[in-house]
Design an enzyme around this catalytic site. Structure first.
Site, PDB file in Angstrom:
ATOM      1  N   CYS A  94       0.862  -1.183   0.000  1.00  0.00           N
ATOM      2  CA  CYS A  94       0.000   0.000   0.000  1.00  0.00           C
ATOM      3  C   CYS A  94       0.900   1.237   0.000  1.00  0.00           C
ATOM      4  O   CYS A  94       2.126   1.133   0.121  1.00  0.00           O
ATOM      5  CB  CYS A  94      -0.896  -0.014   1.235  1.00  0.00           C
ATOM      6  SG  CYS A  94       0.062   0.039   2.778  1.00  0.00           S
ATOM      7  N   HIS A 121       5.820  -5.264   8.522  1.00  0.00           N
ATOM      8  CA  HIS A 121       5.831  -6.656   8.976  1.00  0.00           C
ATOM      9  C   HIS A 121       6.069  -7.616   7.818  1.00  0.00           C
ATOM     10  O   HIS A 121       5.144  -8.279   7.337  1.00  0.00           O
ATOM     11  CB  HIS A 121       4.526  -6.984   9.699  1.00  0.00           C
ATOM     12  CG  HIS A 121       4.467  -6.446  11.086  1.00  0.00           C
ATOM     13  ND1 HIS A 121       3.291  -6.149  11.737  1.00  0.00           N
ATOM     14  CD2 HIS A 121       5.462  -6.150  11.964  1.00  0.00           C
ATOM     15  CE1 HIS A 121       3.565  -5.698  12.947  1.00  0.00           C
ATOM     16  NE2 HIS A 121       4.868  -5.682  13.106  1.00  0.00           N
ATOM     17  N   HIS A 153       4.117   1.692  11.673  1.00  0.00           N
ATOM     18  CA  HIS A 153       2.983   1.439  12.571  1.00  0.00           C
ATOM     19  C   HIS A 153       2.750   2.571  13.566  1.00  0.00           C
ATOM     20  O   HIS A 153       1.719   2.602  14.230  1.00  0.00           O
ATOM     21  CB  HIS A 153       3.227   0.137  13.356  1.00  0.00           C
ATOM     22  CG  HIS A 153       3.599  -1.005  12.472  1.00  0.00           C
ATOM     23  ND1 HIS A 153       4.908  -1.448  12.324  1.00  0.00           N
ATOM     24  CD2 HIS A 153       2.847  -1.778  11.660  1.00  0.00           C
ATOM     25  CE1 HIS A 153       4.922  -2.456  11.459  1.00  0.00           C
ATOM     26  NE2 HIS A 153       3.697  -2.680  11.052  1.00  0.00           N
ATOM     27  N   HIS A 178      -0.343  -5.120  19.362  1.00  0.00           N
ATOM     28  CA  HIS A 178       0.086  -4.760  18.010  1.00  0.00           C
ATOM     29  C   HIS A 178       0.797  -3.403  18.070  1.00  0.00           C
ATOM     30  O   HIS A 178       0.357  -2.497  18.786  1.00  0.00           O
ATOM     31  CB  HIS A 178      -1.122  -4.681  17.073  1.00  0.00           C
ATOM     32  CG  HIS A 178      -0.743  -4.514  15.625  1.00  0.00           C
ATOM     33  ND1 HIS A 178      -0.434  -3.294  15.070  1.00  0.00           N
ATOM     34  CD2 HIS A 178      -0.595  -5.419  14.636  1.00  0.00           C
ATOM     35  CE1 HIS A 178      -0.121  -3.461  13.791  1.00  0.00           C
ATOM     36  NE2 HIS A 178      -0.216  -4.746  13.503  1.00  0.00           N
ATOM     37  N   GLU A 212       0.862  -0.869  16.218  1.00  0.00           N
ATOM     38  CA  GLU A 212       0.018   0.298  15.923  1.00  0.00           C
ATOM     39  C   GLU A 212      -0.831   0.681  17.133  1.00  0.00           C
ATOM     40  O   GLU A 212      -0.995   1.862  17.441  1.00  0.00           O
ATOM     41  CB  GLU A 212      -0.882   0.011  14.713  1.00  0.00           C
ATOM     42  CG  GLU A 212      -1.686   1.242  14.307  1.00  0.00           C
ATOM     43  CD  GLU A 212      -2.679   0.974  13.192  1.00  0.00           C
ATOM     44  OE1 GLU A 212      -3.738   1.632  13.198  1.00  0.00           O
ATOM     45  OE2 GLU A 212      -2.402   0.114  12.317  1.00  0.00           O
ATOM     46  N   SER A 255       1.680  -9.808  10.698  1.00  0.00           N
ATOM     47  CA  SER A 255       1.042  -8.746   9.915  1.00  0.00           C
ATOM     48  C   SER A 255      -0.467  -8.829  10.105  1.00  0.00           C
ATOM     49  O   SER A 255      -1.112  -9.760   9.624  1.00  0.00           O
ATOM     50  CB  SER A 255       1.396  -8.909   8.428  1.00  0.00           C
ATOM     51  OG  SER A 255       0.506  -8.175   7.620  1.00  0.00           O
ATOM     52  N   ASN A 302      -2.998  -7.131   8.854  1.00  0.00           N
ATOM     53  CA  ASN A 302      -3.865  -7.112   7.668  1.00  0.00           C
ATOM     54  C   ASN A 302      -3.786  -8.424   6.896  1.00  0.00           C
ATOM     55  O   ASN A 302      -4.759  -8.861   6.287  1.00  0.00           O
ATOM     56  CB  ASN A 302      -3.573  -5.892   6.788  1.00  0.00           C
ATOM     57  CG  ASN A 302      -2.290  -6.016   5.994  1.00  0.00           C
ATOM     58  OD1 ASN A 302      -2.284  -6.614   4.915  1.00  0.00           O
ATOM     59  ND2 ASN A 302      -1.200  -5.470   6.516  1.00  0.00           N
ATOM     60  N   SER A 325       2.019  -5.462   3.327  1.00  0.00           N
ATOM     61  CA  SER A 325       3.472  -5.326   3.507  1.00  0.00           C
ATOM     62  C   SER A 325       4.249  -6.403   2.747  1.00  0.00           C
ATOM     63  O   SER A 325       5.442  -6.564   2.953  1.00  0.00           O
ATOM     64  CB  SER A 325       3.828  -5.361   5.001  1.00  0.00           C
ATOM     65  OG  SER A 325       3.153  -6.399   5.668  1.00  0.00           O
TER      66      SER A 325
END
Length: 315
Positions: free
Chosen positions: A19, A48, A81, A131, A133, A230, A232, A275
């Protein structure tokens, strides 16, 4: 000459892979190495993905867990993150050169949280404990300012100090459907709760999940290329199974596929977390082509053209 290999249709998700935030973060490390020379320190994995991290290590990046592992006289990059506020404050105190590679969409969540805090609202963060983030977002505000909500059960059990002074933000890489279910519970309980102006789950997470939903029902198995840490990527496996794929598996690259366990398949779905680099996707497709007579179809749900500017320090 007719191929004796079994026929296979690969349904390739689009969008998939990198992304804009990941692209920007990797470029920041590469530019920092060009500008300052090696070594450049990076606090936490920049994204990640071990393949990305190892390539940057070969270029001269040194990955560390905490700032106290970095010398004062070398630049340090903060991962995509996001980091708690005390990290750049400490770097400033030590007169370090630092570059913040936090994804702008994560920074948007930080700004929202601060705005709610300034308004005197109690803040809920929908996300996964531990996490990076979530640690970074909770670290934007004084301890105790934010309550983490991980599940529908958490949403049902939460008791606010004042239900008229309540707001929520979310981690950017969550399952769209899971998050909607949690938000529905909270909004039913607290109709006045303030929501983000624009959904916090990022465009890339949403698009990749939509593409997987489109290909999963017509695939015998879905492979998601990504790392187990990761968020996502792990969510894409869950989304594929819920959308009707009989099987879905997270692999870091083609070498992770157990071909003996694959069994008879006619249609395989392939995607990659935000990622995961595209060369890993192509490597998996080539591995299938060595074993099958492959026809490839793109399952495209939207086009992405978002690009984020680099920080001035490395632009």
């Amino acid at each position: 000459m007719t191929s004796t290999r079994p026929k296979l249709t690969i349904r390739l998700a689009a969008p998939r892979g990198f992304c804009a935030g990941v692209d920007r973060a990797i470029q920041i490390v590469e530019r920092a190495l060009e500008r300052f020379g090696a070594p450049v320190y990076v606090r936490h994995e920049i994204v990640h993905n071990r393949h990305v991290v190892e390539r940057l290590e070969q270029m001269g990046a040194i990955f560390v867990e905490e700032l106290d592992e970095c010398p004062d006289d070398r630049p340090v990059v903060f991962s995509a993150h996001g980091v708690p506020k005390q990290v750049p404050a400490e770097a400033q105190r030590r007169n370090m050169i630092y570059v913040d590679a936090t994804c702008p969409l994560v920074s948007k969540v930080h700004v929202e949280a601060q705005r709610h805090e300034d308004n005197g609202d109690e803040i809920l963060l929908i996300g996964h404990a531990g996490h990076p983030e979530v640690i970074g977002t909770m670290g934007q505000l004084p301890e105790g300012s934010m309550t983490l909500i991980e599940t529908i059960e958490d949403a049902q059990a939460f008791q606010p100090k004042d239900e008229n002074r309540l707001a929520f933000v979310t981690q950017t890489t969550l399952s769209v459907d899971d998050t909607s279910a949690i938000v529905d519970v909270l909004q039913a309980r607290f109709p006045g709760m303030k929501a983000p102006h624009k959904e916090d789950i990022c465009y890339a997470t949403t698009n990749r999940q939509a593409a997987v939903k489109a290909l999963a029902p017509h695939s015998d198995i879905v492979f998601v290329i990504g790392a187990p840490n990761s968020s996502n990527s792990v969510r894409l496996v869950e989304v594929a199974l819920r959308a009707g794929a009989p099987r879905a598996q997270l692999v870091s690259c083609a070498a992770d596929v157990d071909w003996d366990e694959l069994g008879p398949v006619e249609t395989v779905g392939i995607t990659a977390g935000a990622s995961a680099p595209e060369d890993l996707v192509q490597g998996l497709i080539e591995a299938f082509k060595e074993r099958f007579d492959v026809t490839q179809e793109d399952v495209r749900v939207t086009d992405e053209d978002i690009v984020f500017k680099l920080p001035r320090a490395v632009a």
